[in-house]
Scaffold this motif. Structure first.
Motif, mmCIF file in Angstrom:
data_model
loop_
_atom_site.group_PDB
_atom_site.id
_atom_site.type_symbol
_atom_site.label_atom_id
_atom_site.label_comp_id
_atom_site.label_asym_id
_atom_site.label_seq_id
_atom_site.Cartn_x
_atom_site.Cartn_y
_atom_site.Cartn_z
ATOM 1 N N SER A 1 44.553 46.074 40.912
ATOM 2 C CA SER A 1 45.343 44.959 40.370
ATOM 3 C C SER A 1 46.226 44.317 41.427
ATOM 4 C CB SER A 1 46.218 45.451 39.212
ATOM 5 O OG SER A 1 47.120 46.460 39.648
ATOM 6 N N GLN A 2 46.362 44.960 42.577
ATOM 7 C CA GLN A 2 47.200 44.428 43.657
ATOM 8 C C GLN A 2 46.421 43.520 44.601
ATOM 9 O OE1 GLN A 2 48.591 48.562 44.471
ATOM 10 N NE2 GLN A 2 50.634 47.648 44.610
ATOM 11 N N ASP A 3 45.235 43.109 44.163
ATOM 12 C CA ASP A 3 44.437 42.165 44.947
ATOM 13 C C ASP A 3 45.218 40.865 45.123
ATOM 14 O OD1 ASP A 3 42.487 40.730 46.197
ATOM 15 O OD2 ASP A 3 41.014 40.869 44.580
ATOM 16 N N ALA A 4 45.220 40.340 46.331
ATOM 17 C CA ALA A 4 45.956 39.105 46.617
ATOM 18 C C ALA A 4 45.129 37.860 46.335
ATOM 19 C CB ALA A 4 46.400 39.104 48.082
ATOM 20 N N PHE A 5 43.815 38.049 46.043
ATOM 21 C CA PHE A 5 42.913 36.906 45.949
ATOM 22 C C PHE A 5 42.064 36.972 44.680
ATOM 23 C CE2 PHE A 5 43.412 38.327 50.386
ATOM 24 C CZ PHE A 5 44.149 37.263 50.876
ATOM 25 N N ARG A 6 41.620 35.812 44.202
ATOM 26 C CA ARG A 6 40.698 35.687 43.083
ATOM 27 C C ARG A 6 39.344 35.269 43.632
ATOM 28 N NH1 ARG A 6 41.330 31.541 40.262
ATOM 29 N NH2 ARG A 6 40.266 32.286 38.383
ATOM 30 N N GLU A 7 38.421 36.192 43.617
ATOM 31 C CA GLU A 7 37.101 35.908 44.191
ATOM 32 C C GLU A 7 36.212 35.250 43.145
ATOM 33 O OE1 GLU A 7 33.619 38.847 45.453
ATOM 34 O OE2 GLU A 7 35.346 38.929 46.804
ATOM 35 N N PRO A 8 35.569 34.145 43.459
ATOM 36 C CA PRO A 8 34.672 33.504 42.481
ATOM 37 C C PRO A 8 33.400 34.323 42.298
ATOM 38 C CG PRO A 8 34.541 32.376 44.583
ATOM 39 C CD PRO A 8 35.650 33.395 44.719
ATOM 40 N N PRO A 9 32.814 34.298 41.106
ATOM 41 C CA PRO A 9 31.528 34.990 40.899
ATOM 42 C C PRO A 9 30.468 34.446 41.857
ATOM 43 C CG PRO A 9 32.503 34.313 38.800
ATOM 44 C CD PRO A 9 33.319 33.668 39.877
ATOM 45 N N GLY A 10 29.495 35.273 42.146
ATOM 46 C CA GLY A 10 28.470 34.893 43.112
ATOM 47 C C GLY A 10 27.629 33.709 42.698
ATOM 48 N N ASN A 11 27.536 33.449 41.390
ATOM 49 C CA ASN A 11 26.698 32.342 40.903
ATOM 50 C C ASN A 11 27.516 31.092 40.592
ATOM 51 O OD1 ASN A 11 28.085 33.334 38.743
ATOM 52 N ND2 ASN A 11 26.320 33.455 37.339
ATOM 53 N N THR A 12 28.746 31.008 41.101
ATOM 54 C CA THR A 12 29.593 29.849 40.832
ATOM 55 C C THR A 12 29.012 28.599 41.492
ATOM 56 O OG1 THR A 12 31.554 31.272 40.781
ATOM 57 C CG2 THR A 12 31.931 28.908 41.022
ATOM 58 N N PRO A 13 28.829 27.492 40.743
ATOM 59 C CA PRO A 13 28.290 26.261 41.333
ATOM 60 C C PRO A 13 29.188 25.742 42.456
ATOM 61 C CG PRO A 13 28.258 26.152 38.929
ATOM 62 C CD PRO A 13 29.057 27.376 39.293
ATOM 63 N N GLU A 14 28.566 25.074 43.414
ATOM 64 C CA GLU A 14 29.305 24.593 44.575
ATOM 65 C C GLU A 14 30.440 23.660 44.177
ATOM 66 O OE1 GLU A 14 28.548 22.112 48.739
ATOM 67 O OE2 GLU A 14 26.846 22.845 47.552
ATOM 68 N N GLN A 15 30.218 22.824 43.164
ATOM 69 C CA GLN A 15 31.258 21.896 42.741
ATOM 70 C C GLN A 15 32.501 22.632 42.264
ATOM 71 O OE1 GLN A 15 30.871 18.700 43.339
ATOM 72 N NE2 GLN A 15 32.963 18.258 42.636
ATOM 73 N N GLU A 16 32.295 23.742 41.547
ATOM 74 C CA GLU A 16 33.432 24.525 41.075
ATOM 75 C C GLU A 16 34.120 25.251 42.227
ATOM 76 O OE1 GLU A 16 32.851 27.078 37.727
ATOM 77 O OE2 GLU A 16 31.421 25.702 36.766
ATOM 78 N N LEU A 17 33.351 25.660 43.224
ATOM 79 C CA LEU A 17 33.941 26.337 44.381
ATOM 80 C C LEU A 17 34.938 25.444 45.111
ATOM 81 C CD1 LEU A 17 30.847 28.189 45.910
ATOM 82 C CD2 LEU A 17 32.766 29.205 44.684
ATOM 83 N N ARG A 18 34.674 24.127 45.080
ATOM 84 C CA ARG A 18 35.547 23.198 45.786
ATOM 85 C C ARG A 18 36.948 23.166 45.191
ATOM 86 N NH1 ARG A 18 32.683 19.783 49.184
ATOM 87 N NH2 ARG A 18 30.407 19.868 48.974
ATOM 88 N N THR A 19 37.057 23.484 43.914
ATOM 89 C CA THR A 19 38.366 23.434 43.249
ATOM 90 C C THR A 19 38.844 24.822 42.813
ATOM 91 O OG1 THR A 19 37.284 22.981 41.112
ATOM 92 C CG2 THR A 19 37.965 21.075 42.443
ATOM 93 N N TRP A 20 38.141 25.857 43.255
ATOM 94 C CA TRP A 20 38.487 27.210 42.825
ATOM 95 C C TRP A 20 39.855 27.620 43.375
ATOM 96 C CZ3 TRP A 20 36.256 30.591 39.484
ATOM 97 C CH2 TRP A 20 36.720 31.910 39.503
ATOM 98 N N GLU A 21 40.720 28.159 42.512
ATOM 99 C CA GLU A 21 42.025 28.653 42.951
ATOM 100 C C GLU A 21 41.861 30.079 43.451
ATOM 101 O OE1 GLU A 21 45.011 29.228 44.494
ATOM 102 O OE2 GLU A 21 45.327 27.321 43.456
ATOM 103 N N PHE A 22 41.850 30.225 44.781
ATOM 104 C CA PHE A 22 41.541 31.497 45.411
ATOM 105 C C PHE A 22 42.711 32.474 45.371
ATOM 106 C CE2 PHE A 22 40.794 33.966 49.453
ATOM 107 C CZ PHE A 22 39.732 34.692 48.969
#
Length: 204
Positions: free
Chosen positions: A52-73
């Motif tokens: 739970s002490q992870d500093a980052f939110r990793e997107p799922p591997g199948n996340t579309p590129e468009q969503e990756l552009r706005t992903w809150e890391f």
């Protein structure tokens, strides 16, 4: 590798940050007075007991590129903010104390591990993996890191530590520009001049 978890660098008493186990080169290393030495650090780690002490939110591997552009890391939980703040303080202090182009941090939290590559503009974070199930990425990282030359580990190849004689000259002739803490090492900087040749200059 030295356990620096309980020791801050006495040359930076204002911050008093204590990095987790750190890697130094053996040559010229004296740990009798300072366990933590940001000016000699070669590899840094950050250890947290809970996932739970992870500093980052990793997107799922199948996340579309468009969503990756706005992903809150960034992970904006209380624990995530605290961990990320610590990582940034370590990276900032490290690059402030050395003439480096980049540096690496191993971030272990709970059952996960990821790698962070720091440079002057910011940082790149790898995807996390469960090291308790597959530790091979961690083993390969250490294997490759230990075979890198100084530039590969992040040191600026145009800068070297001055010899004792050069340091004495700098402290005598450059008193006007000397840092407040005279224990800071003197460096020799290689600079290209107009005719394409190089010259070395002393400084901090």
């Amino acid at each position: 590798m030295v356990n620096t978890s309980y020791h801050y660098d006495p040359e930076d008493p204002g911050d008093k940050i204590k990095p987790d186990p750190s890697v130094y080169l053996k040559e010229g290393l004296d740990l009798s007075q300072r366990k933590t030495q940001f000016d000699r650090l070669e590899l840094h780690s950050k250890l947290k007991p809970y996932s739970s002490q992870d500093a980052f939110r990793e997107p799922p591997g199948n996340t579309p590129e468009q969503e990756l552009r706005t992903w809150e890391f960034r992970h904006f939980s209380k624990e995530g903010n605290s961990t990320r703040g610590q990582l940034i303080r370590y990276g900032t202090q490290w690059l402030a104390r050395q003439h480096r182009n980049h540096g690496f941090t191993i971030f272990i939290f709970g059952q996960y591990t990821c790698f962070i590559r720091w440079d002057r503009p910011g940082a790149i974070v790898s995807r996390k993996f469960i090291y308790k199930e597959d530790s091979s990425p961690l083993v390969v990282f250490f294997w490759q890191f230990l075979r890198l030359d100084a530039a590969g580990r992040g040191q600026d190849p145009t800068v070297r530590r001055a010899s004792d004689e050069e340091a004495t000259i700098a402290k005598t002739e450059l008193q006007e520009w000397a840092p407040i803490n005279l224990n800071r090492p003197v460096f020799a900087f290689t600079v290209k001049v107009d005719n394409g040749e190089t010259r070395e200059f002393l400084g901090w």
